[in-house]
Design an enzyme around this catalytic site. Structure first.
Site, PDB file in Angstrom:
ATOM      1  N   HIS A   1       0.860  -1.190   0.000  1.00 26.58           N
ATOM      2  CA  HIS A   1       0.000   0.000   0.000  1.00 26.58           C
ATOM      3  C   HIS A   1       0.889   1.230   0.000  1.00 26.58           C
ATOM      4  CE1 HIS A   1      -3.205   2.768   1.100  1.00 26.58           C
ATOM      5  NE2 HIS A   1      -4.029   1.820   0.727  1.00 26.58           N
TER       6      HIS A   1
ATOM      7  N   ASP B   1      -7.943  -5.578   0.164  1.00 27.84           N
ATOM      8  CA  ASP B   1      -8.432  -6.396  -0.944  1.00 27.84           C
ATOM      9  C   ASP B   1      -8.068  -7.870  -0.836  1.00 27.84           C
ATOM     10  OD1 ASP B   1      -9.899  -4.609  -2.370  1.00 27.84           O
ATOM     11  OD2 ASP B   1      -8.232  -3.921  -3.614  1.00 27.84           O
TER      12      ASP B   1
HETATM   13  N1  CMC Z   1       4.079  -7.916  -4.008  1.00 30.94           N
HETATM   14  C1  CMC Z   1       5.425  -7.910  -4.076  1.00 30.94           C
HETATM   15  N2  CMC Z   1       6.174  -6.796  -4.033  1.00 30.94           N
HETATM   16  C2  CMC Z   1       5.532  -5.632  -3.891  1.00 30.94           C
HETATM   17  C3  CMC Z   1       4.133  -5.556  -3.793  1.00 30.94           C
HETATM   18  C4  CMC Z   1       3.402  -6.762  -3.853  1.00 30.94           C
HETATM   19  N3  CMC Z   1       2.069  -6.764  -3.789  1.00 30.94           N
HETATM   20  N4  CMC Z   1       3.767  -4.267  -3.656  1.00 30.94           N
HETATM   21  C5  CMC Z   1       4.884  -3.538  -3.685  1.00 30.94           C
HETATM   22  N5  CMC Z   1       5.959  -4.369  -3.829  1.00 30.94           N
HETATM   23  C6  CMC Z   1       7.373  -3.952  -3.892  1.00 30.94           C
HETATM   24  C7  CMC Z   1       7.699  -3.397  -5.267  1.00 30.94           C
HETATM   25  O1  CMC Z   1       8.125  -4.416  -6.143  1.00 30.94           O
HETATM   26  C8  CMC Z   1       8.809  -2.420  -4.926  1.00 30.94           C
HETATM   27  O2  CMC Z   1      10.000  -3.158  -4.724  1.00 30.94           O
HETATM   28  P1  CMC Z   1      11.422  -2.522  -5.115  1.00 30.94           P
HETATM   29  O3  CMC Z   1      11.575  -1.309  -4.222  1.00 30.94           O
HETATM   30  O4  CMC Z   1      12.373  -3.621  -4.793  1.00 30.94           O
HETATM   31  O5  CMC Z   1      11.337  -2.185  -6.568  1.00 30.94           O
HETATM   32  C9  CMC Z   1       8.391  -1.850  -3.570  1.00 30.94           C
HETATM   33  O6  CMC Z   1       7.539  -2.865  -2.990  1.00 30.94           O
HETATM   34  C10 CMC Z   1       7.606  -0.560  -3.665  1.00 30.94           C
HETATM   35  O7  CMC Z   1       6.546  -0.748  -4.605  1.00 30.94           O
HETATM   36  P2  CMC Z   1       5.837   0.467  -5.350  1.00 30.94           P
HETATM   37  O8  CMC Z   1       4.978  -0.049  -6.446  1.00 30.94           O
HETATM   38  O9  CMC Z   1       6.871   1.505  -5.690  1.00 30.94           O
HETATM   39  O10 CMC Z   1       4.971   1.049  -4.151  1.00 30.94           O
HETATM   40  P3  CMC Z   1       3.683   1.920  -4.299  1.00 30.94           P
HETATM   41  O11 CMC Z   1       3.464   2.609  -3.017  1.00 30.94           O
HETATM   42  O12 CMC Z   1       3.729   2.766  -5.521  1.00 30.94           O
HETATM   43  O13 CMC Z   1       2.562   0.796  -4.573  1.00 30.94           O
HETATM   44  C11 CMC Z   1       0.689  -0.545  -4.644  1.00 30.94           C
HETATM   45  C12 CMC Z   1       1.438   0.556  -3.873  1.00 30.94           C
HETATM   46  C13 CMC Z   1      -0.653  -0.801  -3.930  1.00 30.94           C
HETATM   47  C14 CMC Z   1       0.385  -0.086  -6.069  1.00 30.94           C
HETATM   48  C15 CMC Z   1       1.537  -1.820  -4.676  1.00 30.94           C
HETATM   49  O14 CMC Z   1       1.832  -2.257  -3.359  1.00 30.94           O
HETATM   50  C16 CMC Z   1       0.879  -2.945  -5.460  1.00 30.94           C
HETATM   51  O15 CMC Z   1       0.994  -3.006  -6.685  1.00 30.94           O
HETATM   52  N6  CMC Z   1       0.150  -3.889  -4.755  1.00 30.94           N
HETATM   53  C17 CMC Z   1      -0.591  -4.895  -5.414  1.00 30.94           C
HETATM   54  C18 CMC Z   1      -1.943  -4.354  -5.869  1.00 30.94           C
HETATM   55  C19 CMC Z   1      -2.919  -4.173  -4.725  1.00 30.94           C
HETATM   56  O16 CMC Z   1      -3.063  -5.037  -3.860  1.00 30.94           O
HETATM   57  N7  CMC Z   1      -3.665  -3.036  -4.748  1.00 30.94           N
HETATM   58  C20 CMC Z   1      -4.686  -2.743  -3.754  1.00 30.94           C
HETATM   59  C21 CMC Z   1      -4.278  -1.603  -2.862  1.00 30.94           C
HETATM   60  S1  CMC Z   1      -5.339  -1.477  -1.401  1.00 30.94           S
HETATM   61  C22 CMC Z   1      -6.871  -1.053  -2.032  1.00 30.94           C
HETATM   62  C23 CMC Z   1      -6.918   0.378  -2.441  1.00 30.94           C
HETATM   63  O17 CMC Z   1      -6.971   1.251  -1.552  1.00 30.94           O
HETATM   64  O18 CMC Z   1      -6.915   0.646  -3.655  1.00 30.94           O
END
Ligand code: CMC
Length: 380
Positions: free
Chosen positions: A263, A316
Site C-alpha cells: 500500500h 483487498d
Molecule cells: N508484491 C510484491 N512486491 C511488492 C508488492 C506486492 N504486492 N507491492 C509492492 N511491492 C514492492 C515493489 O516491487 C517495490 O519493490 P522494489 O523497491 O524492490 O522495486 C516496492 O515494494 C515498492 O513498490 P511500489 O509499487 O513503488 O509502491 P507503491 O506505493 O507505488 O505501490 C501498490 C502501492 C498498492 C500499487 C503496490 O503495493 C501494489 O501493486 N500492490 C498490489 C496491488 C494491490 O493489492 N492493490 C490494492 C491496494 S489497497 C486497495 C486500495 O486502496 O486501492
C-alpha cells in the site's frame, strides 16, 4: 532532491500533502484509520453502512430519529429511471465497471440537481448515487444473464437489498452483515487515486456525476480497486493450498507482485484487512470451502519476508474470497468497492468545493527545444 535544473520531482505525488481534511485520518506506520475521528474497528463492528454514510456526509453519527429519516430517504431513492435500465441492456456485455460508469453518467440526465454545484445539492446527489448504484450493478448482472432485474425492496437495509436485487432472494443476516461491513470498510480513504481523481474534476468546478464517473475509471485499475478480483484469480490458479508456496516463490522470483499486498500509505497491516480475514475463514468453513482461506494463509506466510520492506496485507486480500463465497461473479468485485466508495468520493468533492483551488501541477520538460519546422512537402 532537486535535479540540475533545480526542480524537485514528486513522482506519483508520493508523500505530497494536497490539502487539509476533517474526514479521514490514516496513520500508515501503525495501521490506524479514522472516519471523522471514529476508529474503523468500532465502525466495522458496531455501526451500519447507513450510519457511516450519515457520519461522512452529514458530519455526525445520527441519533435513532435522524437515522430513521436518513435511511427512509436512501431507501426511497433506490429506483433507477427506465431509460437508464435500457442503456444498461444495450451495453450489457461490457465489463461491470464500464456499465456502472456509463449508467452513473446517464443518471446525471435525470438528476434534478444536476446543474447545482452547491454543497447541499452535491450531498443530495451523492446520497441519490449511493442509493441507486447498487440497483445498477444488480440489474446489469441479471440482464446479462437473461433474467429480469429485481425491484429494490424498501424493507431491507442497503446491504441486504443489494444482495436481494442481485440474487432475487432475501439474504441471511450473516450475508447482510458481511456486505454491510465490506461497504463500511471501503467507504472512505483519504486522497487515494480515485478520490484524488474526483477532486481534480471538482477543482475545475465540474459536477459530482462527472467526478464520480472519473473516480470509477480510476478505481478500475488493478493497482487500486481491481486487486480483489486478481487475488481470487490467483487463488483459483493455485487451486489447492499445497501449491501456494511454490506459486508465490515463482511469482516473486520473476519480479511479479502478490495482489492484495502493499500500500502506498500503510507500512503496517491495513487495519481494514483483519475484519475480512476472520469473516473469510468463517464463511469458507460454513460453505464447505475452507481451501480459499488456506490458500490465502499460505500466501500470507510466503510474503512474511516482505514485511521488513513495509509490505503487508491490504483490504483487498480477503475481500475477493468473501465475494466469491457469496456467489458474486469475479468481474463484479470492483463494482462492490465502488458501491462502498461513492460516499467517500462525494465527501472529497464537497471538501474540494468548500475551499476550491484548481488542481494543476507542473511537468518538467525533457524533450528537444526550438526545432526548425519543415513544411510537409519538404519532409523526406
Ligand atoms: N508484491 C510484491 N512486491 C511488492 C508488492 C506486492 N504486492 N507491492 C509492492 N511491492 C514492492 C515493489 O516491487 C517495490 O519493490 P522494489 O523497491 O524492490 O522495486 C516496492 O515494494 C515498492 O513498490 P511500489 O509499487 O513503488 O509502491 P507503491 O506505493 O507505488 O505501490 C501498490 C502501492 C498498492 C500499487 C503496490 O503495493 C501494489 O501493486 N500492490 C498490489 C496491488 C494491490 O493489492 N492493490 C490494492 C491496494 S489497497 C486497495 C486500495 O486502496 O486501492
Amino acid at each position: 532532491m532537486p535535479d540540475a535544473s533545480g526542480i524537485e520531482l514528486k513522482r506519483g505525488l508520493s508523500g505530497v500533502y494536497l490539502d487539509r481534511t476533517e474526514s479521514c485520518f490514516i496513520d500508515g506506520e501503525v495501521g490506524k484509520l479514522l472516519y471523522r475521528g471514529y476508529n474503523i474497528h468500532d465502525l466495522a463492528e458496531k455501526s451500519s453502512f447507513e450510519e457511516v454514510v450519515h457520519l461522512l456526509l452529514k458530519e455526525t453519527l445520527p441519533n435513532s430519529d435522524e437515522l430513521n429519516t436518513f435511511d427512509r430517504e436512501l431507501r426511497h431513492d433506490r429506483t433507477i429511471p427506465a431509460p437508464v435500465l435500457e442503456i444498461i441492456s444495450q451495453v450489457k456485455d461490457a465489463h461491470p465497471m464500464d456499465v456502472l460508469r456509463t449508467a452513473i453518467s446517464a443518471l446525471a440526465a435525470f438528476d434534478p440537481d444536476v446543474r447545482d454545484n452547491s454543497i447541499e445539492a452535491t450531498i443530495r446527489k451523492g446520497l441519490r448515487l449511493t442509493a441507486k448504484a447498487p440497483t445498477i450493478v444488480a440489474a446489469h448482472d441479471r440482464i446479462r444473464k437473461g433474467l429480469e432485474p429485481v425491484e429494490p425492496n424498501p424493507n431491507l437495509t442497503h446491504a441486504g437489498n443489494f444482495l436481494y436485487m442481485l440474487f432475487g432472494k432475501e439474504p441471511t443476516e450473516e450475508e447482510t452483515k458481511l456486505m454491510d461491513v465490506d461497504f463500511i470498510l471501503h467507504a472512505e480513504h483519504g486522497a487515494n487515486a480515485s478520490a484524488f481523481t474526483a477532486r481534480v474534476v471538482a477543482s475545475t468546478n465540474s459536477d459530482l456525476h462527472s467526478a464520480v464517473v472519473a473516480g470509477v475509471g480510476a478505481l478500475k485499475g488493478p493497482a487500486h480497486g481491481g486487486a480483489a478480483e486478481e487475488v481470487m484469480t490467483m487463488s483459483e490458479e493455485i487451486g489447492s493450498p499445497e501449491n501456494a508456496d511454490e506459486y508465490a516463490r515463482n511469482l516473486l522470483d520473476n519480479g511479479g507482485r502478490v495482489m492484495g499486498f502493499g500500500h502506498r500509505v500503510y507500512k503496517a497491516e491495513d487495519p481494514r484487512a483483519g475484519h475480512l480475514r476472520d469473516r473469510s475463514q468463517k464463511l469458507g468453513d460454513a460453505k464447505g470451502q475452507p481451501q480459499w482461506f488456506e490458500i490465502l494463509s499460505h500466501l500470507q506466510e510466503a510474503m512474511k519476508p516482505y514485511q521488513a520492506k513495509g509490505i503487508h496485507v491490504n483490504v483487498d486480500f480477503f475481500a475477493g474470497s468473501i465475494y466469491y463465497l457469496l456467489d458474486i461473479p469475479d468481474d463484479t468485485f470492483i463494482s462492490i468497492f465502488a458501491l462502498g466508495r461513492i460516499p467517500g468520493w462525494t465527501l472529497n468533492v464537497v471538501e474540494q468545493y468548500s475551499r476550491n483551488m484548481l488542481i494543476r501541477p507542473l511537468m518538467e520538460y525533457t524533450g528537444p527545444m526550438d526545432l526548425e519546422y519543415v513544411p510537409l512537402s519538404e519532409r523526406g
